[in-house]
Design an enzyme around this catalytic site. Structure first.
Site, PDB file in Angstrom:
ATOM      1  N   ASP A  86      -8.499  22.009  14.628  1.00  0.00           N
ATOM      2  CA  ASP A  86      -8.811  20.625  14.267  1.00  0.00           C
ATOM      3  C   ASP A  86      -8.486  19.724  15.469  1.00  0.00           C
ATOM      4  O   ASP A  86      -8.909  20.024  16.589  1.00  0.00           O
ATOM      5  CB  ASP A  86      -8.052  20.238  12.992  1.00  0.00           C
ATOM      6  CG  ASP A  86      -8.374  18.839  12.490  1.00  0.00           C
ATOM      7  OD1 ASP A  86      -9.440  18.667  11.864  1.00  0.00           O
ATOM      8  OD2 ASP A  86      -7.574  17.922  12.732  1.00  0.00           O
ATOM      9  N   HIS A 107     -12.568  24.556   6.548  1.00  0.00           N
ATOM     10  CA  HIS A 107     -11.951  23.956   7.731  1.00  0.00           C
ATOM     11  C   HIS A 107     -10.591  24.537   8.088  1.00  0.00           C
ATOM     12  O   HIS A 107     -10.219  24.580   9.255  1.00  0.00           O
ATOM     13  CB  HIS A 107     -11.802  22.450   7.490  1.00  0.00           C
ATOM     14  CG  HIS A 107     -11.275  21.705   8.675  1.00  0.00           C
ATOM     15  ND1 HIS A 107     -11.957  21.597   9.864  1.00  0.00           N
ATOM     16  CD2 HIS A 107     -10.096  21.028   8.858  1.00  0.00           C
ATOM     17  CE1 HIS A 107     -11.256  20.884  10.720  1.00  0.00           C
ATOM     18  NE2 HIS A 107     -10.120  20.526  10.144  1.00  0.00           N
TER      19      HIS A 107
END
Length: 323
Positions: free
Chosen positions: A98, A298
């Site tokens: 991320d 994610h």
């Protein structure tokens, strides 16, 4: 595996660490912590590496400098450089997930003498583009497509962190659920916000935790963010235009160290802009692998811990000549 605080030049950093051997530094993103890398720290240590995951600047047990301009990409890379030195090492492999991925990419870009290889999860290397700061470009894309503002543009507001602090448990549950691979398409976040909506208001209040996140682990996140807050983490986003202004000196510079990229097939981040991970080989001249993990969302280090571990260890074995 232990947690301790390490004094560096710029600040004191809290790290999760285990193992002995070549150093691998693991950088988390938003809204995450070093504990998000527990499975990787354990696997790397078992394979003969020294694995160290810091709480990043502004997060958790690491110092939280005041002022939004204290969270630029140059500060963040400097923190990792200082950490490597404070650990008594001169080189490391750096891995980021991320927001930690851009930090990892820039570690490799700016200090190739120290960072001998790099891996990014979820967020590909994004070269500095000429033509102007990124926030205005994001707003222009949103206006042209009619999809609403990308949440990153909304995070520029001085009070953007306050809704997360109003109810930390609900905010974290929504963030983890809405970007998870097991979440139905209709409930996944698109990242784009209609007028009058905020990041958290677009997600139902009653969403459950994703399958990989049990209550005990979740309670660690909640307690930590209740203590440390979200101002520092959101300040990272508020520095995007400043980052652009500070990094003209790396315009068109490429990463030549061995590199690896992993992304979940169902990661909503892939849809923020076109060609999310396409064309990376033009910028990563020694790209050893680019893998889309089927069905994953994610939160790869925890959603798909075994596959991430296997990919990282294979990458390390290849570059170290032990595979």
């Amino acid at each position: 595996m232990q947690t301790r605080r390490v004094k560096t030049d710029g600040l004191t950093q809290q790290v999760l660490e285990a193992g002995e051997g070549p150093l691998v530094v693991l950088l988390h993103g938003f809204p995450d912590l070093a504990i998000g890398w527990r499975a990787q720290v354990a696997a790397l240590a078992a394979a003969g590496y020294r694995a160290v995951a810091p709480d990043m600047r502004g997060y958790g047990g690491t110092d939280r400098p005041g002022g939004r301009d204290q969270h630029t990409i140059l500060h963040l890379v400097g923190d990792v450089v200082d950490l490597v030195r404070a650990l008594g090492e001169t080189s490391a492999v750096v891995v980021g997930h991320d927001w930690g991925a851009p930090v990892a990419w820039h570690c490799a870009l700016l200090r190739p003498d120290m960072f001998r290889a790099v891996a990014g999860l979820a967020v590909p290397f994004q070269a500095r583009r000429p033509g102007g700061p990124p926030i205005a470009a994001m707003k222009a894309i949103s206006a042209r497509t009619g999809r609403g503002d990308l949440y990153i543009a909304r995070f520029q507001a001085d009070d953007a962190h306050l809704p997360f602090e109003a109810d930390v448990a609900t905010a974290l549950r929504k963030a983890f659920y809405s970007y998870d691979g097991a979440t139905p398409d209709a409930n996944q976040s698109t990242g784009f916000l209609p007028p009058g909506e905020a990041f958290l208001s677009t997600i139902r209040d009653d969403v459950p935790l994703p399958p990989w996140l049990d209550e005990a682990h979740f309670s660690q996140y909640v307690a930590t963010f209740e203590a440390s807050g979200f101002r520092g983490p959101v300040d990272w986003y508020r520095c995007l235009d400043l980052n652009w202004a500070l990094t003209a000196f790396v315009q068109d510079k490429r990463i030549h160290q061995p590199s690896l990229f992993l992304v979940g097939e169902r990661d909503p981040v892939r849809h923020y802009a076109g060609a999310h991970e396409a064309g990376q080989s033009a910028w990563l001249t020694d790209l050893r692998g680019q893998h889309v993990i089927p069905g994953a969302g994610h939160w790869l280090p925890q959603e798909r811990a075994d596959e991430v571990n296997a990919r990282l260890l294979a990458f390390l074995a290849e570059i170290d000549g032990t595979g």
